[in-house]
Design a protein around this motif. Structure first.
Motif, PDB file in Angstrom:
ATOM      1  N   VAL A   9      35.688  21.779   2.516  1.00  0.00           N
ATOM      2  CA  VAL A   9      35.810  23.060   1.804  1.00  0.00           C
ATOM      3  C   VAL A   9      34.656  23.260   0.830  1.00  0.00           C
ATOM      4  CG1 VAL A   9      37.223  24.407   0.207  1.00  0.00           C
ATOM      5  CG2 VAL A   9      38.306  23.137   2.058  1.00  0.00           C
ATOM      6  N   PHE A  10      34.357  22.249   0.034  1.00  0.00           N
ATOM      7  CA  PHE A  10      33.248  22.388  -0.912  1.00  0.00           C
ATOM      8  C   PHE A  10      31.915  22.463  -0.174  1.00  0.00           C
ATOM      9  CE2 PHE A  10      35.880  20.816  -4.584  1.00  0.00           C
ATOM     10  CZ  PHE A  10      35.644  21.911  -5.392  1.00  0.00           C
ATOM     11  N   GLY A  11      31.792  21.740   0.933  1.00  0.00           N
ATOM     12  CA  GLY A  11      30.556  21.800   1.711  1.00  0.00           C
ATOM     13  C   GLY A  11      30.310  23.180   2.284  1.00  0.00           C
ATOM     14  N   LEU A  12      31.349  23.779   2.869  1.00  0.00           N
ATOM     15  CA  LEU A  12      31.226  25.131   3.418  1.00  0.00           C
ATOM     16  C   LEU A  12      30.947  26.143   2.315  1.00  0.00           C
ATOM     17  CD1 LEU A  12      34.136  25.135   6.032  1.00  0.00           C
ATOM     18  CD2 LEU A  12      31.671  25.024   6.488  1.00  0.00           C
ATOM     19  N   PHE A  13      31.607  25.972   1.174  1.00  0.00           N
ATOM     20  CA  PHE A  13      31.364  26.895   0.063  1.00  0.00           C
ATOM     21  C   PHE A  13      29.930  26.784  -0.437  1.00  0.00           C
ATOM     22  CE2 PHE A  13      31.055  27.442  -4.560  1.00  0.00           C
ATOM     23  CZ  PHE A  13      31.277  28.811  -4.627  1.00  0.00           C
ATOM     24  N   ALA A  14      29.389  25.550  -0.494  1.00  0.00           N
ATOM     25  CA  ALA A  14      28.015  25.357  -0.963  1.00  0.00           C
ATOM     26  C   ALA A  14      27.028  26.123  -0.085  1.00  0.00           C
ATOM     27  CB  ALA A  14      27.670  23.868  -0.975  1.00  0.00           C
ATOM     28  N   VAL A  15      27.238  26.073   1.232  1.00  0.00           N
ATOM     29  CA  VAL A  15      26.366  26.809   2.159  1.00  0.00           C
ATOM     30  C   VAL A  15      26.522  28.307   1.959  1.00  0.00           C
ATOM     31  CG1 VAL A  15      25.890  27.292   4.585  1.00  0.00           C
ATOM     32  CG2 VAL A  15      26.424  24.954   3.861  1.00  0.00           C
ATOM     33  N   PHE A  16      27.770  28.762   1.862  1.00  0.00           N
ATOM     34  CA  PHE A  16      28.055  30.184   1.654  1.00  0.00           C
ATOM     35  C   PHE A  16      27.451  30.664   0.336  1.00  0.00           C
ATOM     36  CE2 PHE A  16      30.858  33.446  -0.203  1.00  0.00           C
ATOM     37  CZ  PHE A  16      30.749  34.435   0.771  1.00  0.00           C
ATOM     38  N   PHE A  17      27.609  29.865  -0.708  1.00  0.00           N
ATOM     39  CA  PHE A  17      27.077  30.227  -2.021  1.00  0.00           C
ATOM     40  C   PHE A  17      25.553  30.328  -1.988  1.00  0.00           C
ATOM     41  CE2 PHE A  17      25.263  28.982  -6.100  1.00  0.00           C
ATOM     42  CZ  PHE A  17      25.882  29.871  -6.969  1.00  0.00           C
ATOM     43  N   TRP A  18      24.911  29.353  -1.384  1.00  0.00           N
ATOM     44  CA  TRP A  18      23.451  29.341  -1.358  1.00  0.00           C
ATOM     45  C   TRP A  18      22.898  30.529  -0.568  1.00  0.00           C
ATOM     46  CZ3 TRP A  18      19.928  27.204  -4.196  1.00  0.00           C
ATOM     47  CH2 TRP A  18      18.599  27.158  -3.750  1.00  0.00           C
ATOM     48  N   MET A  19      23.581  30.907   0.473  1.00  0.00           N
ATOM     49  CA  MET A  19      23.112  32.019   1.301  1.00  0.00           C
ATOM     50  C   MET A  19      23.291  33.371   0.611  1.00  0.00           C
ATOM     51  SD  MET A  19      24.576  30.863   5.052  1.00  0.00           S
ATOM     52  CE  MET A  19      24.090  32.428   5.803  1.00  0.00           C
ATOM     53  N   ASN A  20      24.215  33.470  -0.321  1.00  0.00           N
ATOM     54  CA  ASN A  20      24.538  34.767  -0.918  1.00  0.00           C
ATOM     55  C   ASN A  20      24.246  34.883  -2.412  1.00  0.00           C
ATOM     56  OD1 ASN A  20      26.095  36.287   1.370  1.00  0.00           O
ATOM     57  ND2 ASN A  20      26.982  34.235   1.358  1.00  0.00           N
ATOM     58  N   SER A  21      23.903  33.783  -3.055  1.00  0.00           N
ATOM     59  CA  SER A  21      23.699  33.819  -4.505  1.00  0.00           C
ATOM     60  C   SER A  21      22.484  34.641  -4.913  1.00  0.00           C
ATOM     61  CB  SER A  21      23.564  32.396  -5.060  1.00  0.00           C
ATOM     62  OG  SER A  21      22.470  31.717  -4.443  1.00  0.00           O
ATOM     63  N   GLY A  22      21.572  34.888  -3.986  1.00  0.00           N
ATOM     64  CA  GLY A  22      20.395  35.674  -4.332  1.00  0.00           C
ATOM     65  C   GLY A  22      20.538  37.162  -4.049  1.00  0.00           C
ATOM     66  N   LYS A  23      21.710  37.560  -3.550  1.00  0.00           N
ATOM     67  CA  LYS A  23      21.919  38.964  -3.210  1.00  0.00           C
ATOM     68  C   LYS A  23      22.184  39.806  -4.453  1.00  0.00           C
ATOM     69  CE  LYS A  23      23.667  38.251   1.492  1.00  0.00           C
ATOM     70  NZ  LYS A  23      24.804  38.500   2.418  1.00  0.00           N
ATOM     71  N   SER A  24      21.993  41.129  -4.304  1.00  0.00           N
ATOM     72  CA  SER A  24      22.178  42.046  -5.416  1.00  0.00           C
ATOM     73  C   SER A  24      23.604  42.566  -5.468  1.00  0.00           C
ATOM     74  CB  SER A  24      21.191  43.211  -5.275  1.00  0.00           C
ATOM     75  OG  SER A  24      21.416  43.903  -4.052  1.00  0.00           O
ATOM     76  N   GLY A  25      23.835  43.507  -6.358  1.00  0.00           N
ATOM     77  CA  GLY A  25      25.147  44.134  -6.458  1.00  0.00           C
ATOM     78  C   GLY A  25      26.175  43.251  -7.122  1.00  0.00           C
ATOM     79  N   ASN A  26      27.397  43.273  -6.597  1.00  0.00           N
ATOM     80  CA  ASN A  26      28.518  42.539  -7.197  1.00  0.00           C
ATOM     81  C   ASN A  26      28.636  41.095  -6.718  1.00  0.00           C
ATOM     82  OD1 ASN A  26      29.508  44.752  -8.707  1.00  0.00           O
ATOM     83  ND2 ASN A  26      30.453  45.600  -6.866  1.00  0.00           N
ATOM     84  N   TRP A  27      27.680  40.620  -5.961  1.00  0.00           N
ATOM     85  CA  TRP A  27      27.791  39.289  -5.369  1.00  0.00           C
ATOM     86  C   TRP A  27      27.999  38.170  -6.388  1.00  0.00           C
ATOM     87  CZ3 TRP A  27      29.013  37.206  -0.917  1.00  0.00           C
ATOM     88  CH2 TRP A  27      28.955  37.991   0.234  1.00  0.00           C
ATOM     89  N   PRO A  28      27.295  38.154  -7.526  1.00  0.00           N
ATOM     90  CA  PRO A  28      27.520  37.060  -8.480  1.00  0.00           C
ATOM     91  C   PRO A  28      28.973  36.988  -8.958  1.00  0.00           C
ATOM     92  CG  PRO A  28      25.475  38.181  -8.977  1.00  0.00           C
ATOM     93  CD  PRO A  28      26.164  39.007  -7.937  1.00  0.00           C
ATOM     94  N   VAL A  29      29.563  38.150  -9.240  1.00  0.00           N
ATOM     95  CA  VAL A  29      30.956  38.175  -9.681  1.00  0.00           C
ATOM     96  C   VAL A  29      31.871  37.655  -8.579  1.00  0.00           C
ATOM     97  CG1 VAL A  29      32.870  39.653 -10.404  1.00  0.00           C
ATOM     98  CG2 VAL A  29      30.562  40.076 -11.280  1.00  0.00           C
TER      99      VAL A  29
END
Length: 215
Positions: free
Chosen positions: A144-164
């Motif tokens: 679960v944490f491994g999959l989240f880490a990949v998901f987070f890294w792929m989307n953490s640089g996106k704009s809009g409401n993504w950080p929240v």
């Protein structure tokens, strides 16, 4: 994940949690430096330094009598969980202070967010690898944490409401992982994740103009 393993470094017996937090910091620092550059990676390094210093010196508050009897206790001991939370509080206060003074802009805060999340995620995974525990709980934690880490890294640089959204998912993921652990549901790592997650959600939502920096 309880500590079941200790490692000998010189004359010191170091718990697996210390090894895990150091490795997590190295990974988080490297990731932030790769994505945001050396300047913002140094913010992560400073935050970790402040956390350790406050954690160590807080023994003056948590066990004043021991320090009074032996001042060297500051070197060999620390403030425990209370000291750790005081360290987090100090870092949060410094972040808000720097933001109000204009010394910390959107990208810098995103770098802190990325570093904080990665430290917690990597710490949890390494704790599983270094300590003994129930196989099912360990497998769930890593997957679960491994999959989240990949998901987070792929989307953490996106704009809009993504950080929240990422901060909310971060908390939800840890709650789920904690729910399958054989030990107590509410422990220091989960509380830390929830506190950090809420802090980042509040700041990101208050700084709505930051979204325009990435539009």
């Amino acid at each position: 994940m309880p500590v079941t393993s200790f490692f000998t470094i010189g004359s010191l017996s170091v718990p697996a949690s210390w090894i895990a937090i150091m490795a997590a910091f190295v990974v988080a620092y490297s990731a932030v430096r790769f994505r945001y550059g050396k300047k913002h990676a140094e913010i992560i390094g400073d935050a970790f330094f402040y956390l350790v210093i406050v954690w160590k010196l807080s023994i003056v508050l948590t066990d004043y009598e021991s320090v009074l009897r032996s001042p060297l206790a500051i070197i060999y001991f620390h403030g425990g969980v209370v000291g750790f939370y005081l360290g987090l509080l100090f870092i949060a206060g410094k972040i808000l202070w720097d933001m109000n003074k204009g010394r910390l802009v959107a990208e810098g805060f995103r770098a802190i967010f990325t570093g904080a999340v990665l430290v917690q995620v990597v710490y949890q995974v390494i704790m599983v690898l270094l300590n003994e525990g129930e196989l099912f709980a360990q497998a769930v934690t890593i997957i679960v944490f491994g999959l989240f880490a990949v998901f987070f890294w792929m989307n953490s640089g996106k704009s809009g409401n993504w950080p929240v959204q990422l901060a909310l998912v971060f908390m939800a993921v840890h709650v789920f992982v904690s729910a399958v652990q054989p030990d107590e549901f509410i422990q220091t790592p989960l509380i830390t994740t929830v506190v950090m997650g809420l802090f980042f959600v509040i700041v990101f939502m208050r700084k709505l103009d930051w979204r325009n920096d990435y539009e």
